[in-house]
Design a protein around this motif. Structure first.
Motif, short mmCIF file in Angstrom:
data_model
loop_
_atom_site.label_atom_id
_atom_site.label_comp_id
_atom_site.label_asym_id
_atom_site.label_seq_id
_atom_site.Cartn_x
_atom_site.Cartn_y
_atom_site.Cartn_z
N GLN A 33 13.58 17.87 -24.64
CA GLN A 33 14.45 18.39 -25.70
C GLN A 33 14.58 17.48 -26.90
O GLN A 33 15.38 17.74 -27.81
CB GLN A 33 15.84 18.71 -25.13
N SER A 34 13.78 16.43 -26.96
CA SER A 34 13.95 15.42 -28.00
C SER A 34 13.74 15.97 -29.41
O SER A 34 14.25 15.41 -30.38
CB SER A 34 12.99 14.25 -27.76
N GLU A 35 12.99 17.09 -29.54
CA GLU A 35 12.76 17.65 -30.88
C GLU A 35 14.05 18.12 -31.54
O GLU A 35 14.09 18.28 -32.77
CB GLU A 35 11.78 18.82 -30.83
N ILE A 36 15.10 18.37 -30.76
CA ILE A 36 16.37 18.80 -31.36
C ILE A 36 16.89 17.70 -32.27
O ILE A 36 17.17 17.92 -33.46
CB ILE A 36 17.40 19.17 -30.27
N MET A 37 17.00 16.50 -31.74
CA MET A 37 17.48 15.38 -32.55
C MET A 37 16.47 15.00 -33.63
O MET A 37 16.84 14.68 -34.76
CB MET A 37 17.79 14.18 -31.67
N GLU A 38 15.18 15.03 -33.28
CA GLU A 38 14.15 14.68 -34.26
C GLU A 38 14.21 15.61 -35.47
O GLU A 38 14.09 15.17 -36.62
CB GLU A 38 12.77 14.75 -33.61
N THR A 39 14.40 16.91 -35.21
CA THR A 39 14.48 17.86 -36.31
C THR A 39 15.73 17.62 -37.16
O THR A 39 15.68 17.70 -38.39
CB THR A 39 14.47 19.31 -35.77
N SER A 81 18.58 17.12 -21.38
CA SER A 81 17.84 17.77 -20.33
C SER A 81 18.38 17.28 -18.99
O SER A 81 19.14 16.31 -18.95
CB SER A 81 16.34 17.48 -20.45
N SER A 82 18.00 17.89 -17.94
CA SER A 82 18.67 17.86 -16.64
C SER A 82 19.32 16.54 -16.20
O SER A 82 20.53 16.50 -15.96
CB SER A 82 17.68 18.34 -15.58
N VAL A 105 23.64 22.05 -25.05
CA VAL A 105 22.33 22.66 -24.78
C VAL A 105 21.66 21.86 -23.68
O VAL A 105 21.54 20.64 -23.78
CB VAL A 105 21.44 22.66 -26.04
N ASN A 106 21.21 22.56 -22.64
CA ASN A 106 20.45 21.93 -21.57
C ASN A 106 19.07 22.55 -21.53
O ASN A 106 18.91 23.72 -21.16
CB ASN A 106 21.14 22.11 -20.21
N THR A 171 18.58 26.65 -21.21
CA THR A 171 17.21 27.07 -21.47
C THR A 171 16.28 26.17 -20.67
O THR A 171 16.72 25.50 -19.74
CB THR A 171 16.94 27.05 -22.98
N ASP A 172 15.00 26.15 -20.97
CA ASP A 172 14.08 25.29 -20.22
C ASP A 172 12.95 24.81 -21.12
O ASP A 172 12.83 25.22 -22.27
CB ASP A 172 13.53 26.03 -18.98
N GLY A 173 12.13 23.92 -20.56
CA GLY A 173 11.08 23.29 -21.35
C GLY A 173 10.05 24.24 -21.90
O GLY A 173 9.43 23.96 -22.93
N MET A 174 9.86 25.38 -21.25
CA MET A 174 8.89 26.36 -21.75
C MET A 174 9.39 26.97 -23.06
O MET A 174 8.67 27.01 -24.06
CB MET A 174 8.68 27.47 -20.71
N ILE A 175 10.64 27.41 -23.09
CA ILE A 175 11.18 28.03 -24.30
C ILE A 175 11.43 26.97 -25.37
O ILE A 175 11.28 27.22 -26.57
CB ILE A 175 12.48 28.77 -23.96
#
Length: 360
Positions: A33-39, A81-82, A105-106, A171-175
């Protein structure tokens, strides 16, 4: 005027936070999920909207920063994430006990332990049953597309402030990692301090005017009857949520003899499995819970008389299947098909599992 972009699910979580007028994001990086903070760092919303974006020193720090911001009536959120979400569970219990609105968000990865960075749905129990201590629940939204990842940030804040409760986007890593076209909404201005005080001054710590008593936010109640009353108030709120906020979608359930129940990424796989089944003359439908709490119990109960069987499809060893069985109360057979370790089943594999269970 709306704008359409091609983005990852994680990226549009960040854009949703900015565009809905979020005041602050506090988080800690963890795959996937690191792209959330990166974005958020790339977009620099502190320069345009004044939104605070802060990388905390840990997940424990970030959830407690969310607690502080929520006390002030601000729109605040975090993501993880988890394993990181596990560390946040104590803080989440405090937020629920203090009746504070926020969005979490998880982006679920496989466990237990460090597990894998591949997608999983093994955090269902943690999310829906209350991962921390005490008798609390949070509203849980389960997106199955990048568009819903974006939209559910807006919806999450609306529900959080409507009911003064944390809202979790599960959500999950796929989405989170896949790219899709997403329609973005126009920027919503952040509320001013005065607007926050006018809207939420009855409970938030916005500064004490001379016209009212001070607001004290706490989840601590040492006297037994006082604490019992707090718990009863929370349970009454959860019952209202269960009556008013159930969300789900159905696919070809009108004449179905059997249904699949799946959420998130597995619902996408099951959509194709239903089409395959229909092409072979099998009357199969799909129920997709959008809210995992509140769970669509009444919709399952409504369909029971027409059904010969239900199969829960999950990226886990079977967690949501227990809620389906509770809803069914033994009136129709309920079976389960799941994969682990980040293995994503094909629609044909789901259909084969269904046939093994019901077409012998």
């Amino acid at each position: 005027m709306t704008e359409k972009v091609l983005k990852k699910g994680n990226e549009v979580i960040a854009l949703g936070a900015i565009h809905c007028g979020c005041d602050g994001y506090f988080g800690y990086p963890i795959t996937p999920q690191s792209e959330i903070m990166e974005t958020l760092m790339e977009e620099k919303p502190w320069e345009t909207t004044g939104m605070v974006v802060l990388q905390a020193e840990s997940e424990i720090a970030s959830i407690n920063m969310v607690h502080g911001g929520a006390c002030c009536g601000k729109k605040v959120m975090t993501s993880s994430s988890s394993p990181g979400m596990s560390l946040m569970c104590e803080g989440l219990s405090y937020l629920a006990g203090s009746e504070l609105p926020c969005v979490l968000v998880n982006v679920v990865r496989g466990g237990p332990g460090l597990g894998t960075i591949q997608p999983s749905q093994g955090d269902y129990f943690q999310a829906v049953k209350g991962g921390g201590h005490g008798d609390y629940r949070v509203i849980v939204l389960a997106p199955f597309s990048a568009q819903e990842m974006y939209d559910f940030v807006w919806l999450g804040f609306d529900l959080a402030f409507k009911y003064r409760t944390p809202v979790l986007i599960l959500t999950d890593g796929m989405i989170g990692q896949m790219m899709e076209k997403v329609e973005l909404r126009p920027q919503k201005p952040r509320l001013s301090d005065q607007e926050v005080a006018e809207l939420y001054g009855s409970w938030a710590t916005t500064g004490k005017p001379t016209t009212r008593q001070e607001n004290i936010i706490t989840s601590l109640a040492l006297e037994a009857r006082v604490h019992e009353a707090l718990n009863q108030k929370l349970q009454a709120k959860y019952r209202v949520i269960e009556e008013s906020e159930v969300r789900f979608e159905t696919l070809q359930c009108e004449d179905a003899d059997y249904i699949l129940v799946a959420y998130g990424s597995m619902a996408r796989i099951c959509e194709s499995a239903v089409e395959l089944a229909r092409s072979q003359g099998i009357k199969l439908g799909l129920l997709r819970p959008i809210t995992l709490f509140p769970f669509p119990v009444k919709e399952i109960e409504r369909m029971i008389p027409q059904l010969k069987g239900i199969m829960s499809v999950e990226l886990s060893t079977g967690q949501m299947v227990e809620d389906i069985r509770l809803a069914v109360s033994g009136k129709v057979p309920v079976t389960f098909y799941g994969r682990l370790g980040g293995v994503i089943p094909t629609p044909q594999e789901v259909l084969d599992a269904f046939k093994t269970n019901y077409m012998k």
